[in-house]
Design an enzyme around this catalytic site. Structure first.
Site, PDB file in Angstrom:
ATOM      1  N   TYR A 118       1.365   1.594   1.903  1.00 28.88           N
ATOM      2  CA  TYR A 118       0.192   2.157   1.725  1.00 28.88           C
ATOM      3  C   TYR A 118      -0.659   2.276   3.192  1.00 28.88           C
ATOM      4  O   TYR A 118      -0.364   1.474   3.925  1.00 28.88           O
ATOM      5  CB  TYR A 118      -0.834   1.043   1.103  1.00 28.88           C
ATOM      6  CG  TYR A 118      -2.364   1.533   1.089  1.00 28.88           C
ATOM      7  CD1 TYR A 118      -2.806   2.097  -0.031  1.00 28.88           C
ATOM      8  CD2 TYR A 118      -3.085   1.196   2.035  1.00 28.88           C
ATOM      9  CE1 TYR A 118      -4.247   2.492   0.102  1.00 28.88           C
ATOM     10  CE2 TYR A 118      -4.251   1.616   2.162  1.00 28.88           C
ATOM     11  CZ  TYR A 118      -4.980   2.398   1.084  1.00 28.88           C
ATOM     12  OH  TYR A 118      -6.204   2.578   0.922  1.00 28.88           O
ATOM     13  N   GLU A 206      -6.277   8.890   2.388  1.00 29.70           N
ATOM     14  CA  GLU A 206      -5.541   7.758   1.843  1.00 29.70           C
ATOM     15  C   GLU A 206      -4.130   8.326   1.310  1.00 29.70           C
ATOM     16  O   GLU A 206      -4.046   8.955   0.614  1.00 29.70           O
ATOM     17  CB  GLU A 206      -6.392   7.061   0.733  1.00 29.70           C
ATOM     18  CG  GLU A 206      -5.837   6.004   0.180  1.00 29.70           C
ATOM     19  CD  GLU A 206      -6.426   5.354  -1.137  1.00 29.70           C
ATOM     20  OE1 GLU A 206      -6.884   6.132  -2.107  1.00 29.70           O
ATOM     21  OE2 GLU A 206      -6.997   3.896  -1.245  1.00 29.70           O
TER      22      GLU A 206
END
Ligand code: GDP
Ligand code: MN
Length: 396
Positions: A118, A206
């Site tokens: 991530y 993101e």
């Protein structure tokens, strides 16, 4: 302004970030053509079909599917385009899918260790820095990781005056447990990603997951991007990226007429001049037990036409049970605003079906109050802030 995954990936690629290649399609024929084109370019004959909506968690809702043949590309995209996709991040009724991204399959069959990370770059409003937030636990809900294993989430704070420094990019690669070629590729990836964030004037990039393949490629598989609206004037080419079908229709309409309107989920409509007073008004409504239905800054010129437009926007929200008008007459005189309210009310007739509480303070406030009180309309006047909030509560 939020972007679709395919748009975010285009921006990323433009800044040299390695992304999963893909082409957007509006129907299943376009999807098949896209898949053929991708196969010619990349050599892979497997593709992922990904619903393009402004919400994450699409995989969980059935909006991301692997297609192992052109027939499957066709049947899967037929199914996904037009579907009402429900994910943990959509409203309960889901969101309609109008487009899919046909992307190369970057998870090799037989790859025993595809590793998903991530990585996000965002503005840390409490420190005034940019921040890279990253974790070894990619591919899943980052909120769940933050809750259960917060020690697996790392951050790098970046002073915008210095920009990303080389040691910080190396920190990321190190903390993600990489070495050798993968380490170097991750440093490159992070550097390009940060450049994209700054260069596009974004407030969020993101990427979940960032994939490390068994041959040590580092690839952005997903992209959730928010651009800073206040910087859009520097990127005129981004204007076309706005997808109005994804936005609140009342907010879109308000923007067109130059009103600052943000929809909220309460039941007290607010019409205020000045952002600061609007914030204070929402606080006061909350404190007296209510809940604001919107933020609305009508700005400096509260004439009848503008007040009417504002009333109509506020009343589009079916939850609105009362409207609080809170205007400070500094440059604009209170009596002009009051006259505007009375004129707008008379003009709208039955369209106004909720009580209106008006607080006008400042130049000619007394004349304004008299105008309201003598109007014979279902409008209550108030002088003090608390009194206005109290009257709203009583009217609900
Ligand atoms: P999200 O669910 O909205 O976050 O959408 P993502 O783009 O993150 O995709 C969801 C999941 O689909 C990812 O976590 C991957 O596990 C999977 N996925 C995405 N791209 C590929 C691909 O090229 N091949 C395979 N096999 N799976 C993929
Ligand atoms: Mn994702």
């Amino acid at each position: 302004m939020n972007l679709h995954e395919y748009q975010g990936k285009e921006i990323l690629a433009g800044f040299g970030v390695a992304v999963q290649k893909g082409l957007v399609a509006n129907n299943s024929d376009e999807a098949v053509a896209a898949a053929e084109k991708l196969t010619a370019e990349t050599g892979t004959s497997w593709h992922v079909i990904k619903a393009q909506i402004h919400a994450g968690g699409r995989g969980k809702g059935g909006g991301v599917k692997l297609a192992k043949s052109l027939d499957e590309v066709k049947s899967i995209s037929e199914k996904i385009i037009g579907m009402q996709l429900i994910t943990p991040q959509t409203p309960p009724e889901g969101k309609k899918v109008n487009k899919v991204l046909v992307a190369e399959d970057v998870y090799y069959p037989g790859d025993s260790e595809p590793k998903e990370f991530y990585v996000s770059v965002l503005l840390n409003r409490s420190t005034g820095n940019n921040m890279i937030m990253y974790s070894t636990e990619g591919g899943m809900d980052i909120e769940a990781v933050a809750e259960k294993t917060p020690e697996l989430i790392f951050t790098e704070e970046i002073d915008p005056a210095y920009g990303l420094r080389a040691f910080q990019a190396r920190n990321v690669a190190f903390n993600l447990g990489l070495s050798g070629v993968a380490f170097k590729e991750m440093v490159k990836f992070i550097t390009a990603l940060y450049n994209a964030y700054v260069g596009a004037d974004a407030s969020l990039f993101e990427i979940n997951p960032v994939l490390k393949t068994s041959d040590d490629k580092i690839i952005a598989v997903d992209a959730k991007v928010t651009l800073d609206d206040n910087a859009l004037y520097r990127h005129t080419d981004y204007a076309e990226l706005r997808d109005l079908s994804e936005e609140n229709p009342t907010e879109v309409e308000a923007r067109e007429v130059g009103l600052n309107y943000v929809a909220l989920d309460g039941n007290v409509g607010c019409m205020v001049n000045g952002a600061g007073l609007a914030m204070a008004t929402m606080d006061l409504i909350k404190q007296s037990g209510g809940s604001p239905a919107n933020f609305l800054d009508v700005g400096g010129t509260a004439d009848a036409a503008r007040v009417e437009t504002a009333f109509r926007l506020i009343l589009k929200d079916p939850n609105v049970a009362a409207i609080l008008v809170n205007i400070f007459g500094g440059i604009v005189r209170c009596d002009r605003v009051a006259q505007g309210i009375v004129d707008a009310y008379k003009n709208m007739g039955d369209a106004i079906n909720v009580p209106i509480i008006v607080r006008l303070q400042g130049t000619n406030a007394d004349i304004a109050k008299k105008l309201i009180d003598d109007s014979g309309l279902n409008v209550m006047s108030a002088t003090a802030f608390e009194e206005a909030a109290q009257k709203v509560q009583e009217a609900l």
